[in-house]
Motif scaffolding. Structure first.
Motif, mmCIF file in Angstrom:
data_model
loop_
_atom_site.group_PDB
_atom_site.id
_atom_site.type_symbol
_atom_site.label_atom_id
_atom_site.label_comp_id
_atom_site.label_asym_id
_atom_site.label_seq_id
_atom_site.Cartn_x
_atom_site.Cartn_y
_atom_site.Cartn_z
ATOM 1 N N GLN A 127 0.853 -1.182 0.000
ATOM 2 C CA GLN A 127 0.000 0.000 0.000
ATOM 3 C C GLN A 127 0.891 1.236 0.000
ATOM 4 O O GLN A 127 1.816 1.351 0.804
ATOM 5 C CB GLN A 127 -0.919 0.010 1.217
ATOM 6 N N GLY A 128 0.655 2.125 -0.931
ATOM 7 C CA GLY A 128 1.476 3.317 -1.056
ATOM 8 C C GLY A 128 2.815 3.041 -1.711
ATOM 9 O O GLY A 128 3.651 3.935 -1.816
ATOM 10 N N ASN A 129 3.031 1.770 -2.093
ATOM 11 C CA ASN A 129 4.279 1.369 -2.736
ATOM 12 C C ASN A 129 5.481 1.842 -1.907
ATOM 13 O O ASN A 129 6.434 2.417 -2.425
ATOM 14 C CB ASN A 129 4.347 1.909 -4.164
ATOM 15 N N PHE A 130 5.418 1.576 -0.594
ATOM 16 C CA PHE A 130 6.405 2.093 0.338
ATOM 17 C C PHE A 130 6.835 0.983 1.287
ATOM 18 O O PHE A 130 6.002 0.302 1.882
ATOM 19 C CB PHE A 130 5.785 3.258 1.136
ATOM 20 N N GLU A 131 8.144 0.797 1.434
ATOM 21 C CA GLU A 131 8.695 -0.170 2.374
ATOM 22 C C GLU A 131 9.022 0.542 3.687
ATOM 23 O O GLU A 131 9.820 1.481 3.693
ATOM 24 C CB GLU A 131 9.968 -0.809 1.811
ATOM 25 N N PRO A 132 8.422 0.099 4.800
ATOM 26 C CA PRO A 132 8.749 0.719 6.086
ATOM 27 C C PRO A 132 10.232 0.542 6.415
ATOM 28 O O PRO A 132 10.809 -0.500 6.118
ATOM 29 C CB PRO A 132 7.893 -0.052 7.091
ATOM 30 N N PRO A 133 10.845 1.558 6.995
ATOM 31 C CA PRO A 133 12.271 1.459 7.313
ATOM 32 C C PRO A 133 12.528 0.415 8.400
ATOM 33 O O PRO A 133 11.716 0.208 9.297
ATOM 34 C CB PRO A 133 12.631 2.860 7.797
ATOM 35 N N LEU A 134 13.679 -0.224 8.296
ATOM 36 C CA LEU A 134 14.077 -1.243 9.274
ATOM 37 C C LEU A 134 15.332 -0.857 10.043
ATOM 38 O O LEU A 134 15.655 -1.495 11.025
ATOM 39 C CB LEU A 134 14.366 -2.570 8.553
ATOM 40 N N GLY A 135 16.063 0.100 9.556
ATOM 41 C CA GLY A 135 17.372 0.370 10.133
ATOM 42 C C GLY A 135 18.412 -0.496 9.433
ATOM 43 O O GLY A 135 18.123 -1.155 8.431
ATOM 44 N N GLU A 136 19.589 -0.508 9.963
ATOM 45 C CA GLU A 136 20.701 -1.229 9.344
ATOM 46 C C GLU A 136 20.510 -2.738 9.434
ATOM 47 O O GLU A 136 20.162 -3.264 10.489
ATOM 48 C CB GLU A 136 22.020 -0.846 10.031
ATOM 49 N N ASP A 137 20.767 -3.410 8.318
ATOM 50 C CA ASP A 137 20.796 -4.870 8.328
ATOM 51 C C ASP A 137 22.090 -5.317 8.995
ATOM 52 O O ASP A 137 23.088 -4.589 8.995
ATOM 53 C CB ASP A 137 20.729 -5.417 6.899
ATOM 54 N N PRO A 138 22.097 -6.520 9.564
ATOM 55 C CA PRO A 138 23.314 -6.998 10.222
ATOM 56 C C PRO A 138 24.453 -7.191 9.224
ATOM 57 O O PRO A 138 24.222 -7.442 8.037
ATOM 58 C CB PRO A 138 22.883 -8.337 10.836
ATOM 59 N N ASP A 139 25.662 -7.069 9.713
ATOM 60 C CA ASP A 139 26.858 -7.263 8.895
ATOM 61 C C ASP A 139 27.076 -8.763 8.706
ATOM 62 O O ASP A 139 27.272 -9.486 9.682
ATOM 63 C CB ASP A 139 28.063 -6.633 9.587
ATOM 64 N N ILE A 140 27.033 -9.212 7.462
ATOM 65 C CA ILE A 140 27.244 -10.642 7.221
ATOM 66 C C ILE A 140 28.603 -10.910 6.568
ATOM 67 O O ILE A 140 28.862 -12.023 6.106
ATOM 68 C CB ILE A 140 26.102 -11.256 6.380
ATOM 69 N N ASP A 141 29.472 -9.899 6.569
ATOM 70 C CA ASP A 141 30.794 -10.106 5.999
ATOM 71 C C ASP A 141 31.578 -11.213 6.715
ATOM 72 O O ASP A 141 32.305 -11.956 6.045
ATOM 73 C CB ASP A 141 31.589 -8.810 5.952
ATOM 74 N N PRO A 142 31.463 -11.372 8.034
ATOM 75 C CA PRO A 142 32.163 -12.502 8.662
ATOM 76 C C PRO A 142 31.693 -13.862 8.108
ATOM 77 O O PRO A 142 32.502 -14.779 7.961
ATOM 78 C CB PRO A 142 31.824 -12.363 10.150
ATOM 79 N N LEU A 143 30.427 -13.971 7.771
ATOM 80 C CA LEU A 143 29.914 -15.197 7.168
ATOM 81 C C LEU A 143 30.542 -15.397 5.783
ATOM 82 O O LEU A 143 30.989 -16.495 5.432
ATOM 83 C CB LEU A 143 28.385 -15.140 7.066
ATOM 84 N N ARG A 144 30.588 -14.325 4.989
ATOM 85 C CA ARG A 144 31.195 -14.405 3.658
ATOM 86 C C ARG A 144 32.661 -14.811 3.748
ATOM 87 O O ARG A 144 33.131 -15.679 3.011
ATOM 88 C CB ARG A 144 31.076 -13.066 2.928
ATOM 89 N N THR A 145 33.375 -14.213 4.684
ATOM 90 C CA THR A 145 34.792 -14.522 4.861
ATOM 91 C C THR A 145 34.990 -15.978 5.272
ATOM 92 O O THR A 145 35.869 -16.668 4.738
ATOM 93 C CB THR A 145 35.420 -13.571 5.894
ATOM 94 N N ALA A 146 34.184 -16.449 6.196
ATOM 95 C CA ALA A 146 34.294 -17.846 6.638
ATOM 96 C C ALA A 146 33.987 -18.811 5.494
ATOM 97 O O ALA A 146 34.663 -19.838 5.337
ATOM 98 C CB ALA A 146 33.353 -18.104 7.815
ATOM 99 N N LEU A 147 32.990 -18.486 4.681
ATOM 100 C CA LEU A 147 32.689 -19.335 3.524
ATOM 101 C C LEU A 147 33.840 -19.317 2.517
ATOM 102 O O LEU A 147 34.202 -20.367 1.964
ATOM 103 C CB LEU A 147 31.395 -18.877 2.845
#
Length: 176
Positions: free
Chosen positions: A62-82
Motif C-alpha cells: 500500500q502506497g508502494n512504500f517499504e517501512p524502514p528497518l534500520g541497518e541490516d546486520p553485517d554478514i561479511d564474517p559469514l562471507r569470509t568464513a565461507l
C-alpha cells in the motif's frame, strides 16, 4: 492480508531461516568434506521458495512504500568464513544474463551465497516485525532483482563442482 499471503510468507520465512542456519553451520565447519553437496542442497531448497515467489502475482505494498528497518546486520564474517572453507573453488565464471549480457563474469560462491542470505535476512526482519506482506514484497522484489540470480549462479557452480567430484574419475592404469 489474505490467508494465502500469510501462508506463503510463513513458508518463505521457514526456507529463509533454514538457509541462513545451514549456511552459518557450514561456514563454521560443519559438514566437513561434504560442504559442496550440502551447499548445493541449501541453495536448491531456498531456490524453491524463490520459484514460489516468482509464480505468484506481484506483491504490491500500500502506497508502494517499504517501512524502514534500520541497518541490516553485517554478514561479511559469514562471507569470509565461507571463502576460507571454499578455498580454491570459491572463484568461478558465470554469464550474468544469458539474454542481455552474455559476457563471462568472474564470480565468487561466497559472495553469491551471502548475497542471498542478506536479502533473506532483510525480509525476515520485516516478517519478525509483524509485517508479512512487506516481507513477501521484499523477498519477491529481491528474488527478481538480486538473490534469484545469485542463487541460480551458485546452484550451477555447485552442481558443476559436485558433478566433477563424482564423474571425473581417474582411469586406472593397466599394466600388461
Amino acid at each position: 492480508m489474505s490467508d494465502e499471503w500469510n501462508d506463503l510468507a510463513a513458508r518463505v520465512a521457514g526456507h529463509a531461516q533454514n538457509y541462513i542456519d545451514g549456511l552459518t553451520r557450514l561456514a563454521g565447519g560443519e559438514g566437513g568434506d561434504a560442504i559442496l553437496p550440502l551447499l548445493l542442497v541449501e541453495v536448491a531448497q531456498v531456490s524453491l521458495a524463490g520459484t514460489q515467489l516468482g509464480a505468484v502475482q506481484d506483491v504490491i505494498l500500500q502506497g508502494n512504500f517499504e517501512p524502514p528497518l534500520g541497518e541490516d546486520p553485517d554478514i561479511d564474517p559469514l562471507r569470509t568464513a565461507l571463502a576460507v572453507r571454499l578455498g580454491p573453488v570459491d572463484d568461478y565464471a558465470e554469464v550474468f544474463d544469458p539474454y542481455k549480457d552474455t559476457a563471462v563474469t568472474p564470480y565468487r560462491l561466497s559472495d553469491d551465497l551471502t548475497a542471498v542470505a542478506a536479502d533473506l535476512i532483510h525480509g525476515l526482519r520485516h516478517y519478525r516485525a509483524g509485517r508479512p506482506l512487506e516481507a513477501l514484497w521484499w523477498w519477491q522484489y529481491s528474488y527478481f532483482n538480486t538473490w534469484g540470480n545469485h542463487a541460480g549462479a551458485a546452484l550451477r557452480a555447485l552442481h558443476a563442482l559436485v558433478a566433477h567430484t563424482r564423474l571425473d574419475v581417474v582411469e586406472e592404469s593397466t599394466t600388461v
